[in-house]
Scaffold this motif. Sequence first.
Motif, PDB file in Angstrom:
ATOM      1  N   LYS A  96       0.754  -1.115  -0.116  1.00  8.46           N
ATOM      2  CA  LYS A  96      -0.152   0.049  -0.085  1.00  8.46           C
ATOM      3  C   LYS A  96       0.938   1.211   0.018  1.00  8.46           C
ATOM      4  O   LYS A  96       2.191   0.933   0.130  1.00  8.46           O
ATOM      5  CB  LYS A  96      -0.777  -0.067   1.426  1.00  8.46           C
ATOM      6  N   PRO A  97       0.277   2.326  -0.424  1.00  4.80           N
ATOM      7  CA  PRO A  97       1.229   3.537  -0.522  1.00  4.80           C
ATOM      8  C   PRO A  97       1.961   3.775   1.014  1.00  4.80           C
ATOM      9  O   PRO A  97       1.537   3.497   2.266  1.00  4.80           O
ATOM     10  CB  PRO A  97       0.273   4.720  -0.515  1.00  4.80           C
ATOM     11  N   VAL A  98       3.403   4.275   0.846  1.00 10.08           N
ATOM     12  CA  VAL A  98       4.135   4.660   1.771  1.00 10.08           C
ATOM     13  C   VAL A  98       4.105   6.237   2.140  1.00 10.08           C
ATOM     14  O   VAL A  98       3.848   6.895   1.246  1.00 10.08           O
ATOM     15  CB  VAL A  98       5.646   4.448   1.373  1.00 10.08           C
ATOM     16  N   THR A  99       4.041   6.626   3.322  1.00 16.00           N
ATOM     17  CA  THR A  99       4.100   8.038   3.805  1.00 16.00           C
ATOM     18  C   THR A  99       5.326   8.510   4.306  1.00 16.00           C
ATOM     19  O   THR A  99       6.123   7.877   4.915  1.00 16.00           O
ATOM     20  CB  THR A  99       2.796   8.265   4.734  1.00 16.00           C
ATOM     21  N   LEU A 100       5.855   9.710   3.749  1.00 14.78           N
ATOM     22  CA  LEU A 100       7.032  10.289   4.167  1.00 14.78           C
ATOM     23  C   LEU A 100       6.552  11.530   4.867  1.00 14.78           C
ATOM     24  O   LEU A 100       5.778  12.568   4.485  1.00 14.78           O
ATOM     25  CB  LEU A 100       7.855  10.793   2.954  1.00 14.78           C
ATOM     26  N   VAL A 101       6.759  11.671   6.327  1.00 14.94           N
ATOM     27  CA  VAL A 101       6.219  12.663   7.251  1.00 14.94           C
ATOM     28  C   VAL A 101       7.520  13.675   7.168  1.00 14.94           C
ATOM     29  O   VAL A 101       8.704  13.478   7.171  1.00 14.94           O
ATOM     30  CB  VAL A 101       6.364  12.202   8.397  1.00 14.94           C
ATOM     31  N   VAL A 102       7.156  14.976   6.839  1.00 19.34           N
ATOM     32  CA  VAL A 102       8.146  16.093   6.763  1.00 19.34           C
ATOM     33  C   VAL A 102       7.764  17.005   7.955  1.00 19.34           C
ATOM     34  O   VAL A 102       6.442  17.261   8.024  1.00 19.34           O
ATOM     35  CB  VAL A 102       7.957  16.670   5.206  1.00 19.34           C
ATOM     36  N   PRO A 103       8.605  17.223   8.695  1.00 14.99           N
ATOM     37  CA  PRO A 103       8.329  17.972   9.937  1.00 14.99           C
ATOM     38  C   PRO A 103       8.574  19.585  10.042  1.00 14.99           C
ATOM     39  O   PRO A 103       8.477  20.068  11.030  1.00 14.99           O
ATOM     40  CB  PRO A 103       9.237  17.390  10.870  1.00 14.99           C
ATOM     41  N   PHE A 104       8.064  19.995   8.588  1.00  8.59           N
ATOM     42  CA  PHE A 104       8.051  21.417   8.345  1.00  8.59           C
ATOM     43  C   PHE A 104       7.056  21.729   7.626  1.00  8.59           C
ATOM     44  O   PHE A 104       6.430  20.646   6.758  1.00  8.59           O
ATOM     45  CB  PHE A 104       9.404  21.987   7.743  1.00  8.59           C
ATOM     46  N   ALA A 121       3.549   2.832  13.767  1.00 10.59           N
ATOM     47  CA  ALA A 121       3.613   1.381  13.514  1.00 10.59           C
ATOM     48  C   ALA A 121       4.986   0.976  12.897  1.00 10.59           C
ATOM     49  O   ALA A 121       5.087   1.780  11.800  1.00 10.59           O
ATOM     50  CB  ALA A 121       2.441   0.918  12.937  1.00 10.59           C
ATOM     51  N   PRO A 122       5.835   0.359  13.170  1.00  6.67           N
ATOM     52  CA  PRO A 122       7.096   0.017  12.675  1.00  6.67           C
ATOM     53  C   PRO A 122       6.898  -0.965  11.724  1.00  6.67           C
ATOM     54  O   PRO A 122       7.515  -2.139  11.700  1.00  6.67           O
ATOM     55  CB  PRO A 122       8.090  -0.454  13.857  1.00  6.67           C
ATOM     56  N   ASP A 123       6.168  -0.465  10.497  1.00  7.37           N
ATOM     57  CA  ASP A 123       5.936  -1.615   9.478  1.00  7.37           C
ATOM     58  C   ASP A 123       6.585  -0.998   8.191  1.00  7.37           C
ATOM     59  O   ASP A 123       6.385  -1.417   7.115  1.00  7.37           O
ATOM     60  CB  ASP A 123       4.526  -1.708   9.537  1.00  7.37           C
ATOM     61  N   GLY A 124       7.064  -0.127   8.199  1.00  8.14           N
ATOM     62  CA  GLY A 124       7.935   0.521   6.930  1.00  8.14           C
ATOM     63  C   GLY A 124       6.987   1.590   6.064  1.00  8.14           C
ATOM     64  O   GLY A 124       7.283   2.211   5.201  1.00  8.14           O
ATOM     65  N   TYR A 125       5.772   1.673   6.562  1.00  5.30           N
ATOM     66  CA  TYR A 125       4.714   2.610   5.875  1.00  5.30           C
ATOM     67  C   TYR A 125       4.729   4.052   6.152  1.00  5.30           C
ATOM     68  O   TYR A 125       4.187   4.802   5.568  1.00  5.30           O
ATOM     69  CB  TYR A 125       3.123   2.148   5.880  1.00  5.30           C
ATOM     70  N   THR A 126       5.393   4.274   7.369  1.00  2.00           N
ATOM     71  CA  THR A 126       5.471   5.742   7.814  1.00  2.00           C
ATOM     72  C   THR A 126       6.934   5.892   8.151  1.00  2.00           C
ATOM     73  O   THR A 126       7.576   5.549   9.032  1.00  2.00           O
ATOM     74  CB  THR A 126       4.736   6.123   8.900  1.00  2.00           C
TER      75      THR A 126
END
Length: 325
Positions: A27-35, A81-86
């Motif tokens: 499923k899609p992977v999310t890249l969190v940007v903290p800005f 969750a440590p599953d690679g999606y976040t």
Amino acid sequence: MKNAWRCGAGLTLFAAASMACAEFPEKPVTLVVPFAAGGPSDKIARDLAEALRKPLGQTVIVDNAAGAGGTIGSAKVARAAPDGYTLLVHHIGMATAPALYRKLSYKVPDDFETLGLINEAPSVLIGKPSLEARNFGELRQWIASNGGKANLAHAGLGSASHLCGLMFQSALKTNMTPVPYKGTAPAMTDLIGGQVDLMCEQATNAVPQIEGKKVKVYGVTSLKRLPLPSLKDTATLSESGLKDFDVQVWHGLYAPKGTPPAVLAKLNSALRVALKDPELIKREEALGLTVVNDERLEPAGHRKFIEAEKTRWSKVIKDAGEYAD
Ligand code: ASP
């Protein structure tokens, strides 16, 4: 839920890890940007998301979780969750937050898996268009004659613009008024509009504004001049009298601690492919960025680098007497 990843019950750990690898990503992977959106971290993450799409065979989404110098988004990923999606795309703030924030809710690097360093990014000192100073010497005089009234925008405590501003004030032996934002994108809007005076900004976001003559540029913050058409004649701050002034930003990719090794291996190999993408390299070079291609692209090398940066910056921050609750 921590440690929740899809594997059949009753499998050995090894079989479970291989299965997660075979399935990942489904499923899609999310890249969190903290800005904030539109700033340098956001731009880097969006370019990376595009380049990761092919090697991962999935859509990669960018989620801006801005605020508190990048610590809100980082905490979000540390708890995910440590599953690679976040995943987290973060810069030097990863190494500075532990010294700056007394109540940081995560540990660096222990609450993360280091996936590899992405790039190194030079910064420049820029000013609002109405500043009369034509060069760094005149700017220095103007700051001295304004005492603490000259102000300096930044993207929150621990952000690159904040650290660069701290070093700048200490090099000039003066205090300026800090003006914090959730990212340098909103700060840039105010700089262009003349509501704030100065900002250290990564070339990623500054170059288009310098080319459009919307801001004034007073110096490069790293030790070498930048080979970009709009900046090749701009001296470094070190050349202009602030001897050895050197602030260079870097960005890396992180997963939550406990992500299965097979998933981490897949993400690291996708990162390696993405960083060789000629389109990505072209876009990054046009903004003065250097794509990393050394041992820091290895999870272990990246981790070692973070530890060293954490030690280096904690001294600078302690000397400056800066901290936040
Ligand atoms: N990375 C921040 C942003 O994208 C800028 C900074 O750290 O100064 O807004």
